[in-house]
Design a protein around this motif. Structure first.
Motif, PDB file in Angstrom:
ATOM      1  N   GLU A  41      27.376  38.653  84.344  1.00 29.34           N
ATOM      2  CA  GLU A  41      27.826  37.526  83.544  1.00 29.34           C
ATOM      3  C   GLU A  41      27.749  37.890  82.061  1.00 29.34           C
ATOM      4  OE1 GLU A  41      25.688  34.023  84.421  1.00 29.34           O
ATOM      5  OE2 GLU A  41      26.346  33.912  86.525  1.00 29.34           O
ATOM      6  N   TYR A  57      29.108  46.620  94.803  1.00 30.07           N
ATOM      7  CA  TYR A  57      29.511  45.995  93.541  1.00 30.07           C
ATOM      8  C   TYR A  57      28.390  45.109  93.043  1.00 30.07           C
ATOM      9  CZ  TYR A  57      30.339  41.648  96.111  1.00 30.07           C
ATOM     10  OH  TYR A  57      30.188  40.523  96.879  1.00 30.07           O
ATOM     11  N   GLU A  58      28.439  44.832  91.771  1.00 27.38           N
ATOM     12  CA  GLU A  58      27.412  44.026  91.123  1.00 27.38           C
ATOM     13  C   GLU A  58      28.076  43.015  90.202  1.00 27.38           C
ATOM     14  OE1 GLU A  58      23.537  44.539  88.152  1.00 27.38           O
ATOM     15  OE2 GLU A  58      24.721  46.289  88.804  1.00 27.38           O
ATOM     16  N   GLU A  59      27.698  41.771  90.282  1.00 28.62           N
ATOM     17  CA  GLU A  59      28.244  40.718  89.434  1.00 28.62           C
ATOM     18  C   GLU A  59      27.455  40.658  88.128  1.00 28.62           C
ATOM     19  OE1 GLU A  59      28.285  37.008  91.387  1.00 28.62           O
ATOM     20  OE2 GLU A  59      29.767  37.612  92.911  1.00 28.62           O
TER      21      GLU A  59
END
Length: 381
Positions: free
Chosen positions: A37, A33-35
Motif C-alpha cells: 500500500e 506476490y506481495e501487496e
C-alpha cells in the motif's frame, strides 16, 4: 517408410510441447506476490483544500467558517483569519490585513508549506519567500523572522513544545524559517498583540493541514488560536490569491459595461437623427439645361480670349439676313444699320457696336452686345 518417418517427427514435437507446458506450470507454482500500500494523497475536496479538516473541526465547535480561494478583504464579522504568506503579496493586502487585526481580529500568517497546490506526500521544498511588505509588517509589530542557517542540523519535527495563552502544546513542526518575539529564542510560532487584536506567525503550516491535524496537539492548538480573538465571529481560511475567471467577471465587468454603454451613446449621438442640421442645407443640383451650357461655354471663351469667335456666326447670320431683306426692299448695303435700328428699336450706334468685330472692353460690354444681337435676331425673324 516415408510415412513412418513423418509420424516420428510429429511425436517428437508433441513431447517437446508437453515438456514446455510442464516447465511453465512449475515456474508459476514457484512464483509469489506481495501487496504493498502506497499513500498517494487525498481525493475529492480534501485534495483541493488542505484546510478541509480544520474547517470541519472548527464547524464542529459551532464556529461559522469561510473557505476562500481568492483574496477578500476581511470585515468586522471575521474574528480569526488563517492566511498563507503568499496571499499577502503586496502593500495593499498587508495594510488592510494589519488594520483589521488592529481593530480586534486575530491574523494567523502561515509561512512554509501553506500553499493549496502542495502535495503532502511529496518531499520537495515548499518554502516561500516572504514579500517585503509582509516582512515590514512583522518588523513593525515586533516579530523577528529569519531563515534557518544552511549548516544547521536538520530541525526535528517531533516533540516541539510551544506555549500560547498560558497552555503548552506539543507539535510536530519544523520549517526553513524561524520566528520569535523580541528577546525570545527562535522557534516555529510567535504571537504579539497589536492594537485591539493579535498577529501570529506559524513557520510550519503542516500542523493544520488535513494529513497532520489529528496528530499531537495540533487540533487543540488550532482551537486555542481561534479562541484567542477578542470577539466572537466567523473563522476564515484562505487557500490562495489567484482570481478565477468568473470572480474577475463579477468584480470588473461593471467597468467594461460602462465603457461599452458610453461608446454606444456616443455612436448613437453621432449617427442618430438630430433636431436640426449642423450646417445649412443645400438645395440639390439640377440637370444643366441648354442655357446653362451656353453660359458655361461663354464664360470659357471669355476667359480664354475667344469671345469674338463665339459671336461671329450670329453676326454673320444677322448681317446676311438683313442684306437679303434690304435687297428685296430696294435698299443698299449702306442702309442696313439704319434698317436694323428701325426694325429692332435700337439706336444706330448700338446696332453698329453689336455688328462690329472689335473685342469688348469688359464683361459688361460683352453682355450688352450679346443682348443686342439677340434682339436683332428676333426682329429679323
Amino acid at each position: 517408410m516415408p510415412r513412418l518417418a513423418v509420424c516420428g517427427k510429429e511425436g517428437r514435437v508433441r513431447r517437446v510441447g508437453w515438456l514446455g507446458c510442464a516447465l511453465a506450470v512449475l515456474m508459476l507454482a514457484g512464483c509469489g506476490y506481495e501487496e504493498v500500500e502506497v499513500e498517494v494523497g487525498y481525493k475529492g475536496k480534501a485534495r483541493l483544500n488542505p484546510w478541509l479538516a480544520a474547517e470541519r473541526f472548527a464547524e464542529s465547535y459551532g464556529f461559522d467558517v469561510e473557505s476562500l480561494t481568492t483574496w477578500k478583504a476581511p470585515d468586522g464579522d471575521v474574528s480569526a483569519w488563517f492566511v498563507p504568506a503568499s496571499v499577502l503579496n503586496n502593500e495593499s493586502f498587508v495594510r488592510r490585513a494589519e488594520e483589521w487585526a488592529a481593530n480586534g481580529g486575530h491574523l494567523v500568517v502561515l509561512l512554509d508549506h501553506a500553499g493549496a497546490e502542495i502535495n503532502d506526500w511529496r518531499t520537495f521544498s515548499t518554502e516561500v519567500e516572504v514579500e517585503g511588505a509582509l516582512g515590514a509588517m512583522f518588523e513593525r509589530i515586533g516579530i523577528d523572522l529569519k531563515q534557518r542557517e544552511s549548516d544547521h542540523k536538520s530541525w526535528s519535527t517531533e516533540n516541539i513544545r510551544i506555549e500560547f495563552d498560558g497552555e503548552n502544546y506539543q507539535l510536530d513542526a519544523g520549517a526553513g524559517k524561524q520566528v520569535s518575539v523580541e528577546g525570545d529564542p527562535p522557534g516555529v510560532f510567535a504571537s504579539v498583540a497589536t492594537g485591539e487584536g493579535r498577529v501570529s506567525a506559524l513557520a510550519d503550516a503542516r500542523v493544520f493541514r488535513n494529513r497532520w491535524l489529528g496528530d499531537r496537539d495540533h487540533a487543540a492548538f488550532l482551537l486555542a488560536l481561534i479562541d484567542a480573538a477578542d470577539f466572537e465571529g466567523s473563522v476564515r481560511f484562505s487557500r490562495g490569491s489567484s482570481l478565477s475567471f468568473w470572480a474577475m467577471v463579477g468584480r470588473h465587468l461593471w467597468a467594461i459595461l460602462i465603457g461599452v454603454a458610453a461608446l454606444l451613446v456616443f455612436w448613437l449621438w453621432r449617427s442618430g437623427v438630430r433636431f436640426g442640421p449642423l450646417e445649412a442645407a443645400q438645395a440639390p443640383g439640377t440637370a444643366r439645361s441648354y442655357n446653362h451650357h451656353l453660359e458655361a461655354l461663354g464664360g470659357f471663351h471669355w476667359r480664354t480670349n475667344r469671345a469674338m469667335d463665339l459671336l461671329a456666326p450670329l453676326r454673320e447670320r444677322i448681317f446676311d439676313q438683313a442684306q437679303r431683306l434690304g435687297h428685296k426692299g430696294g435698299r443698299g448695303a449702306d442702309e442696313v444699320h439704319a434698317w436694323l435700328a428701325d426694325r429692332s428699336g435700337l439706336s444706330p450706334e448700338r446696332v453698329a457696336a453689336a455688328l462690329e468685330t472689335v473685342r469688348p472692353a469688359d464683361g459688361m460690354a460683352l453682355a450688352r452686345i450679346v443682348a443686342d444681337l439677340q434682339q436683332l435676331s428676333r426682329s429679323i425673324h
